[in-house]
Scaffold this motif. Structure first.
Motif, short mmCIF file in Angstrom:
data_model
loop_
_atom_site.label_atom_id
_atom_site.label_comp_id
_atom_site.label_asym_id
_atom_site.label_seq_id
_atom_site.Cartn_x
_atom_site.Cartn_y
_atom_site.Cartn_z
N GLU A 130 0.83 -1.21 0.00
CA GLU A 130 0.00 0.00 0.00
C GLU A 130 0.86 1.26 0.00
OE1 GLU A 130 -3.91 1.77 2.35
OE2 GLU A 130 -2.78 0.09 3.16
N ARG A 131 1.94 1.25 0.79
CA ARG A 131 2.85 2.42 0.81
C ARG A 131 3.50 2.61 -0.56
NH1 ARG A 131 4.23 0.23 5.90
NH2 ARG A 131 6.07 -0.78 4.97
N GLN A 132 3.94 1.51 -1.16
CA GLN A 132 4.60 1.62 -2.46
C GLN A 132 3.61 2.04 -3.55
OE1 GLN A 132 6.85 -1.89 -3.30
NE2 GLN A 132 8.01 -1.77 -1.41
N ILE A 133 2.37 1.55 -3.46
CA ILE A 133 1.36 1.98 -4.43
C ILE A 133 1.06 3.46 -4.26
CG2 ILE A 133 -1.08 1.77 -5.02
CD1 ILE A 133 -0.87 -1.20 -4.60
N GLU A 134 0.99 3.91 -3.03
CA GLU A 134 0.74 5.33 -2.78
C GLU A 134 1.89 6.17 -3.31
OE1 GLU A 134 -1.08 8.84 -1.57
OE2 GLU A 134 -1.82 6.82 -1.96
N ASP A 135 3.12 5.67 -3.11
CA ASP A 135 4.29 6.38 -3.65
C ASP A 135 4.23 6.41 -5.17
OD1 ASP A 135 7.08 7.53 -3.37
OD2 ASP A 135 7.54 5.73 -4.52
N PHE A 136 3.83 5.29 -5.77
CA PHE A 136 3.69 5.24 -7.22
C PHE A 136 2.62 6.22 -7.69
CE2 PHE A 136 1.58 3.52 -10.98
CZ PHE A 136 2.65 3.38 -11.86
N ARG A 137 1.50 6.28 -6.97
CA ARG A 137 0.42 7.19 -7.36
C ARG A 137 0.89 8.64 -7.31
NH1 ARG A 137 -2.88 10.67 -5.37
NH2 ARG A 137 -2.04 10.37 -3.27
N VAL A 138 1.62 8.99 -6.23
CA VAL A 138 2.12 10.37 -6.11
C VAL A 138 3.07 10.68 -7.25
CG1 VAL A 138 3.52 11.91 -4.69
CG2 VAL A 138 1.78 10.46 -3.61
N ARG A 139 3.97 9.75 -7.53
CA ARG A 139 4.92 9.97 -8.63
C ARG A 139 4.20 10.06 -9.96
NH1 ARG A 139 9.24 5.32 -8.06
NH2 ARG A 139 10.03 6.34 -9.95
N LYS A 140 3.19 9.21 -10.15
CA LYS A 140 2.41 9.23 -11.39
C LYS A 140 1.68 10.56 -11.55
CE LYS A 140 -1.53 7.15 -11.39
NZ LYS A 140 -2.48 8.23 -11.75
N ASP A 141 1.02 11.02 -10.48
CA ASP A 141 0.30 12.30 -10.56
C ASP A 141 1.27 13.46 -10.74
OD1 ASP A 141 -1.97 10.85 -10.19
OD2 ASP A 141 -2.22 11.35 -8.07
N THR A 142 2.43 13.37 -10.08
CA THR A 142 3.43 14.44 -10.24
C THR A 142 3.93 14.48 -11.68
OG1 THR A 142 4.11 14.21 -7.93
CG2 THR A 142 5.64 15.31 -9.42
N LEU A 143 4.17 13.29 -12.23
CA LEU A 143 4.63 13.22 -13.61
C LEU A 143 3.57 13.77 -14.56
CD1 LEU A 143 6.75 12.29 -15.64
CD2 LEU A 143 5.66 10.04 -15.65
N ALA A 144 2.30 13.44 -14.28
CA ALA A 144 1.22 13.95 -15.13
C ALA A 144 1.15 15.48 -15.04
CB ALA A 144 -0.11 13.34 -14.70
N ALA A 145 1.32 16.01 -13.82
CA ALA A 145 1.29 17.48 -13.65
C ALA A 145 2.47 18.12 -14.37
CB ALA A 145 1.31 17.82 -12.16
N ARG A 146 3.66 17.48 -14.25
CA ARG A 146 4.84 18.02 -14.95
C ARG A 146 4.64 17.98 -16.46
NH1 ARG A 146 9.81 14.72 -13.09
NH2 ARG A 146 10.77 16.01 -14.72
N TYR A 147 4.05 16.88 -16.93
CA TYR A 147 3.80 16.77 -18.37
C TYR A 147 2.84 17.85 -18.84
CZ TYR A 147 1.70 15.14 -22.67
OH TYR A 147 1.19 15.07 -23.94
N SER A 148 1.75 18.06 -18.07
CA SER A 148 0.78 19.09 -18.45
C SER A 148 1.42 20.47 -18.46
CB SER A 148 -0.42 19.07 -17.48
OG SER A 148 -1.08 17.81 -17.54
N ALA A 149 2.26 20.74 -17.43
CA ALA A 149 2.94 22.04 -17.37
C ALA A 149 3.90 22.21 -18.54
CB ALA A 149 3.67 22.18 -16.03
N ALA A 150 4.65 21.13 -18.85
CA ALA A 150 5.60 21.21 -19.97
C ALA A 150 4.86 21.39 -21.29
CB ALA A 150 6.46 19.95 -20.02
N GLN A 151 3.72 20.69 -21.41
CA GLN A 151 2.93 20.82 -22.63
C GLN A 151 2.39 22.24 -22.78
OE1 GLN A 151 -0.77 18.59 -22.77
NE2 GLN A 151 -0.33 17.98 -24.89
N ALA A 152 1.89 22.80 -21.67
CA ALA A 152 1.38 24.17 -21.71
C ALA A 152 2.49 25.16 -22.04
CB ALA A 152 0.73 24.53 -20.36
#
Length: 241
Positions: A130-152
């Protein structure tokens, strides 16, 4: 379910796409990350169901063990009562049943200990996953946010570059228009000058009328000039016609 097997499957999921990652579409990468997260969540749910099943089995064993212990106490009481009555045969049977029940209780107690140990391992594994999945989720969401910011940012930079290029084109067009306007103004001034001099006729004016107008304008300019006449010896005098 062992924690190592879970992460082995997760790594295998990513390795299967390694060759495609370099040229993968960002939306496809995002979808794969989301699918990996959903897969991990399903595996975590399976681990939790396993914990619940083991806990249920442990509870059942504990209920059986409690029942056996009551029967052991009852058999012991019967053996004691039989001895007190001098009924050796009944006492022997009660004692034999007591020994058999105690053996079954020992086996159940060992099974309960095994189930408790397995339950604790599964609980620890579930917590780690559960901790590792939560860490993965945070990293995934962070990556998605970084991608959206880079795209913008890329879109803004592209728009800025486009505006700069368009501004350069507009500047060139305006410079051409200004030059053409100056040429038209110079042509119009020349035409006005030629028309005033009678070289070109005005709209609706004949060539003779243009010549007559030019003559009248020249005569008028002569008449308007001051004329010098002789005086009485005191200096020149000017008179107006």
């Amino acid at each position: 379910m062992a924690e190592g097997g879970f992460w082995t499957r997760t790594k295998r999921l990513f390795r299967s796409h390694t060759a495609k990652d370099a040229g993968a579409d960002p939306e496809e990468v995002r979808e794969r990350l989301d699918e990996a997260y959903r897969t991990q969540s399903r595996l975590l749910a399976q681990v939790r169901r396993g914990v619940a099943d083991v806990a249920t089995s442990r509870k059942r064993v504990e209920i059986q063990l409690a029942s056996l212990r009551r029967e052991i106490e009852s058999a012991g009481a019967e053996a004691k009562a039989a001895v007190d009555r001098g009924d050796d045969a009944s006492a022997r049977l009660a004692l034999e049943r007591q020994v058999a029940l105690e053996k079954a209780a020992t086996e159940l107690d060992d099974r309960r200990s095994q189930l408790r140990s397995e339950e604790q391992q599964l609980i620890g594994s579930a917590a780690g996953i559960e901790r590792q999945i939560e860490d993965f989720r945070v990293r995934k969401d962070t990556l998605a946010a970084r991608y959206s910011a880079a795209q913008a940012r890329t879109e803004i930079q592209g728009a800025t570059a486009g505006i700069g290029a368009a501004a350069g084109d507009v500047g060139r067009v305006m410079a051409d228009a200004e030059r053409h306007t100056r040429e038209l103004e110079a042509t119009a001034d020349a035409v006005d000058e030629l028309m005033n001099e009678g070289i070109l006729t005005r709209p609706g004016e004949s060539q003779d009328e243009a010549l007559l107008r030019r003559f009248d304008e020249a005569l008028g300019s002569i008449d308007s000039e001051p004329r010098a006449v002789e005086g009485d010896g005191h200096g020149p005098h000017q008179i107006s016609q």
